[in-house]
Write a protein that holds these residues in place. Structure first.
Motif, short mmCIF file in Angstrom:
data_model
loop_
_atom_site.label_atom_id
_atom_site.label_comp_id
_atom_site.label_asym_id
_atom_site.label_seq_id
_atom_site.Cartn_x
_atom_site.Cartn_y
_atom_site.Cartn_z
N MET A 1 0.85 -1.18 0.00
CA MET A 1 0.00 0.00 0.00
C MET A 1 0.89 1.24 0.00
SD MET A 1 -2.88 1.14 2.81
CE MET A 1 -4.00 -0.14 2.26
N PHE A 2 0.45 2.31 -0.71
CA PHE A 2 1.20 3.55 -0.69
C PHE A 2 1.28 4.08 0.73
CE2 PHE A 2 -0.57 3.86 -5.06
CZ PHE A 2 0.65 3.83 -5.71
N THR A 3 2.38 4.68 1.07
CA THR A 3 2.46 5.41 2.32
C THR A 3 2.01 6.83 2.08
OG1 THR A 3 4.72 6.15 1.96
CG2 THR A 3 4.42 4.01 3.05
N ASP A 4 1.59 7.50 3.15
CA ASP A 4 1.17 8.89 3.05
C ASP A 4 2.31 9.75 2.51
OD1 ASP A 4 -0.14 11.28 3.40
OD2 ASP A 4 0.33 11.41 5.53
N LYS A 5 3.54 9.55 3.00
CA LYS A 5 4.69 10.35 2.57
C LYS A 5 4.98 10.14 1.09
CE LYS A 5 8.11 10.73 5.36
NZ LYS A 5 9.33 10.44 6.16
N PHE A 6 4.92 8.88 0.63
CA PHE A 6 5.19 8.61 -0.79
C PHE A 6 4.16 9.28 -1.68
CE2 PHE A 6 4.47 6.24 -4.66
CZ PHE A 6 5.75 6.14 -5.18
N LEU A 7 2.88 9.17 -1.28
CA LEU A 7 1.82 9.73 -2.11
C LEU A 7 1.95 11.24 -2.20
CD1 LEU A 7 -0.80 8.91 -3.63
CD2 LEU A 7 -2.03 9.56 -1.57
N THR A 8 2.24 11.88 -1.07
CA THR A 8 2.31 13.34 -1.05
C THR A 8 3.52 13.86 -1.81
OG1 THR A 8 1.22 13.31 1.11
CG2 THR A 8 2.33 15.35 0.47
N ARG A 9 4.67 13.22 -1.63
CA ARG A 9 5.92 13.75 -2.18
C ARG A 9 6.21 13.28 -3.60
NH1 ARG A 9 10.37 13.51 2.74
NH2 ARG A 9 9.23 14.86 4.20
N HIS A 10 5.63 12.15 -4.00
CA HIS A 10 6.01 11.59 -5.30
C HIS A 10 4.81 11.39 -6.23
CE1 HIS A 10 10.06 10.88 -3.79
NE2 HIS A 10 9.52 10.38 -2.70
N ALA A 11 3.83 10.58 -5.81
CA ALA A 11 2.76 10.19 -6.74
C ALA A 11 1.93 11.37 -7.19
CB ALA A 11 1.86 9.14 -6.07
N HIS A 157 -6.54 14.15 6.07
CA HIS A 157 -5.46 14.91 6.68
C HIS A 157 -5.51 14.78 8.20
CE1 HIS A 157 -2.48 18.05 7.12
NE2 HIS A 157 -3.26 18.67 7.98
N GLY A 158 -4.34 14.55 8.79
CA GLY A 158 -4.25 14.43 10.24
C GLY A 158 -3.46 13.19 10.61
N GLY A 159 -2.57 13.33 11.58
CA GLY A 159 -1.72 12.22 11.97
C GLY A 159 -2.46 11.04 12.57
N GLU A 160 -3.66 11.29 13.08
CA GLU A 160 -4.41 10.19 13.70
C GLU A 160 -5.12 9.30 12.68
OE1 GLU A 160 -7.25 13.81 13.92
OE2 GLU A 160 -5.12 13.37 13.67
N TYR A 161 -5.12 9.72 11.39
CA TYR A 161 -5.84 8.96 10.38
C TYR A 161 -4.88 8.14 9.52
CZ TYR A 161 -9.69 12.05 11.59
OH TYR A 161 -10.66 12.73 12.27
N ASN A 162 -5.25 6.90 9.27
CA ASN A 162 -4.49 6.02 8.40
C ASN A 162 -5.02 6.13 6.96
OD1 ASN A 162 -3.08 4.98 10.66
ND2 ASN A 162 -4.73 3.50 11.03
N GLY A 163 -4.17 5.81 5.99
CA GLY A 163 -4.63 5.67 4.62
C GLY A 163 -5.49 4.43 4.49
N THR A 164 -6.50 4.50 3.62
CA THR A 164 -7.39 3.36 3.43
C THR A 164 -7.86 3.34 1.97
OG1 THR A 164 -9.36 2.23 4.29
CG2 THR A 164 -9.46 4.64 4.15
N TYR A 165 -8.91 2.60 1.68
CA TYR A 165 -9.42 2.50 0.32
C TYR A 165 -10.72 3.28 0.17
CZ TYR A 165 -12.62 -0.92 2.39
OH TYR A 165 -13.57 -1.52 3.18
#
Length: 253
Positions: A1-11, A157-165
């Motif tokens: 699964m994409f990480t939040d950092k990868f999605l924001t900075r690259h994808a 948006h927010g550190g308490e939330y995980n990425g999902t589908y």
């Protein structure tokens, strides 16, 4: 699964860069922008809670060569629409078939698109911002209607939330019952996974509309009908459900 950092900075930056390049290429080819908008006035009753809801909706869709996009803005509150909640979604997409000049299709799928999106709520009990990215699939159906499936990585948006589908089938299908009676069935379903706090959620808003203009020989301009909005586990809150039946007056601009 994409990480939040990868999605924001690259994808996401890469996809928007591709959108910009394609826009430049299509401009050189003098491709004409094609699009349309509608305004909807909705009013209805909450079926499982007290109170009524009034909503003003503006939708716009368009395409420009390999690019297409869809977005809407909702203003919602009681019938006065004073200090309304503001909710918007926007999705730019790239058609792989049109971008490559080759048909990207298989089985019932007529095209594959790469998309990003944002969901923003201002007002209500809590503002929020969501971004999405992933492929979308358009399907072959008889006639001139639309049937598609969007499959997204979904991050609030927010550190308490995980990425999902986020899985979203949507449709807009004309249903001519007779020479005078033309119906239109449109809507979507959203299946959103567990974000960390809360649980999975499901929302759908099907509409059934009658083409009023066609009754007087001016089809496709004014529609009237109903929309049912059902939201299971509202905002991911377990066992908090919403059901609203609304009258809907739609004007194509």
């Amino acid at each position: 699964m994409f990480t939040d950092k990868f999605l924001t900075r690259h994808a996401l930056p890469l996809l928007f860069f591709a959108l910009a390049l394609l826009a430049g290429r299509q401009a050189d080819a003098q491709v004409i922008y094609q699009g349309g908008s509608n305004v909807q006035l909705l009013y209805g009753s909450r079926l499982n809670q007290s109170g009524n809801l009034a909503t003003f909706t503006y939708e716009h869709f368009g395409s420009y060569g390999a690019l297409e996009h869809f977005g809407f803005v909702d203003l919602a509150n009681d019938v006065s629409l004073r200090s309304p909640d503001v909710y918007l979604e926007y999705y730019p997409k790239v058609s792989l078939s049109r971008a490559t000049g080759r048909e990207i299709a298989f089985g019932p799928v007529s095209d594959v698109l790469l998309a990003t999106g944002v969901n923003v709520l201002l007002g209500g009990t809590e503002d929020f911002f969501v971004y999405t990215a992933g492929p979308a699939f358009k399907f072959r159906i008889p006639g001139s209607g639309l049937l598609q499936l969007e499959t997204y990585y979904y991050k609030q948006h927010g550190g308490e939330y995980n990425g999902t589908y986020n899985i979203t089938p949507s449709w807009d299908i004309p249903l001519p019952a007779s020479a005078k009676i033309h119906l239109r069935f449109r809507g979507f379903m959203d299946f959103i996974g567990d974000r960390g706090p809360g649980t999975t959620q499901y929302v759908t808003q099907p509409q059934l509309l009658l083409d009023l203009g066609n009754l007087r020989g001016k089809p496709g301009k004014v529609f009237f009908g109903s929309e049912w909005r059902y939201w299971n586990n509202v905002a991911g809150i377990e066992d908090l459900n919403e059901s609203i039946l609304q009258a809907n007056l739609l004007f194509n601009l």
